[in-house]
Design a protein around this motif. Sequence first.
Motif, PDB file in Angstrom:
ATOM      1  N   ASN A 252      -2.127  -0.881  11.234  1.00 14.52           N
ATOM      2  CA  ASN A 252      -0.884  -1.046  11.981  1.00 14.52           C
ATOM      3  C   ASN A 252      -1.246  -1.157  13.452  1.00 14.52           C
ATOM      4  O   ASN A 252      -2.150  -0.482  13.930  1.00 14.52           O
TER       5      ASN A 252
ATOM      6  N   TYR B 189       0.852  -1.179   0.000  1.00 14.69           N
ATOM      7  CA  TYR B 189       0.000   0.000   0.000  1.00 14.69           C
ATOM      8  C   TYR B 189       0.891   1.233   0.000  1.00 14.69           C
ATOM      9  O   TYR B 189       1.710   1.420   0.894  1.00 14.69           O
ATOM     10  N   LYS B 190       0.723   2.080  -0.998  1.00 15.55           N
ATOM     11  CA  LYS B 190       1.612   3.228  -1.173  1.00 15.55           C
ATOM     12  C   LYS B 190       1.039   4.518  -0.595  1.00 15.55           C
ATOM     13  O   LYS B 190       1.701   5.537  -0.593  1.00 15.55           O
ATOM     14  N   GLY B 191      -0.181   4.476  -0.110  1.00 18.24           N
ATOM     15  CA  GLY B 191      -0.806   5.700   0.396  1.00 18.24           C
ATOM     16  C   GLY B 191      -0.443   5.981   1.841  1.00 18.24           C
ATOM     17  O   GLY B 191       0.398   5.322   2.446  1.00 18.24           O
ATOM     18  N   GLU B 192      -1.105   6.964   2.403  1.00 16.83           N
ATOM     19  CA  GLU B 192      -0.914   7.347   3.798  1.00 16.83           C
ATOM     20  C   GLU B 192      -1.353   6.202   4.709  1.00 16.83           C
ATOM     21  O   GLU B 192      -2.440   5.654   4.530  1.00 16.83           O
ATOM     22  N   GLN B 193      -0.544   5.831   5.683  1.00 17.55           N
ATOM     23  CA  GLN B 193      -0.866   4.707   6.555  1.00 17.55           C
ATOM     24  C   GLN B 193      -1.231   5.136   7.975  1.00 17.55           C
ATOM     25  O   GLN B 193      -1.760   4.331   8.732  1.00 17.55           O
ATOM     26  N   GLU B 194      -0.969   6.374   8.321  1.00 14.76           N
ATOM     27  CA  GLU B 194      -1.289   6.863   9.661  1.00 14.76           C
ATOM     28  C   GLU B 194      -2.807   6.989   9.815  1.00 14.76           C
ATOM     29  O   GLU B 194      -3.478   7.621   8.997  1.00 14.76           O
ATOM     30  N   ASN B 195      -3.378   6.374  10.831  1.00 15.95           N
ATOM     31  CA  ASN B 195      -4.813   6.409  11.125  1.00 15.95           C
ATOM     32  C   ASN B 195      -5.662   5.916   9.957  1.00 15.95           C
ATOM     33  O   ASN B 195      -6.756   6.401   9.727  1.00 15.95           O
ATOM     34  N   MET B 196      -5.155   4.951   9.207  1.00 14.32           N
ATOM     35  CA  MET B 196      -5.845   4.420   8.034  1.00 14.32           C
ATOM     36  C   MET B 196      -6.249   2.966   8.308  1.00 14.32           C
ATOM     37  O   MET B 196      -5.480   2.197   8.869  1.00 14.32           O
TER      38      MET B 196
END
Length: 133
Positions: free
Chosen positions: A116, A64-71
């Motif tokens: 995460n 996954y290349k997008g934003e991972q924070e709070n996702m």
Amino acid sequence: MKMKYKIHREGMNIIFVLLFILLAFNVPAYLFIEYKAVPIAFIVISSILFLLVVNFFRSPRRHYKGEQENMVLSSADGVVVALEEVYEDECLHCNCIQLSVFMSVFNVHANWVPVNGVVKYVKHHNGWSPKKK
């Protein structure tokens, strides 16, 4: 573009057994049936069946290349059939969001890590089974 797929190890035995059964059926049919349209039809049908089973057990690499924070991502391939608030009474004892995904035979049948974090609670729940007599 180079795609790399691997086959999930749980499916390898099934794939090898299926390949052996299909070869054991198709080779004699091709050798001993004189009207060649019949064994060719068997080979075509067997090949389609084999490719569907291999497709079922594929395990592509996910990045996954997008934003991972709070996702939160979907934990499985398929179609989201429900995204609703439910009360979770086993561990959290509060309202939570439930994501339900329908997977057809053409989807990768694997569950991915949707967030995460750290797993703090695991419990097995037996599935449905018919009443034993």
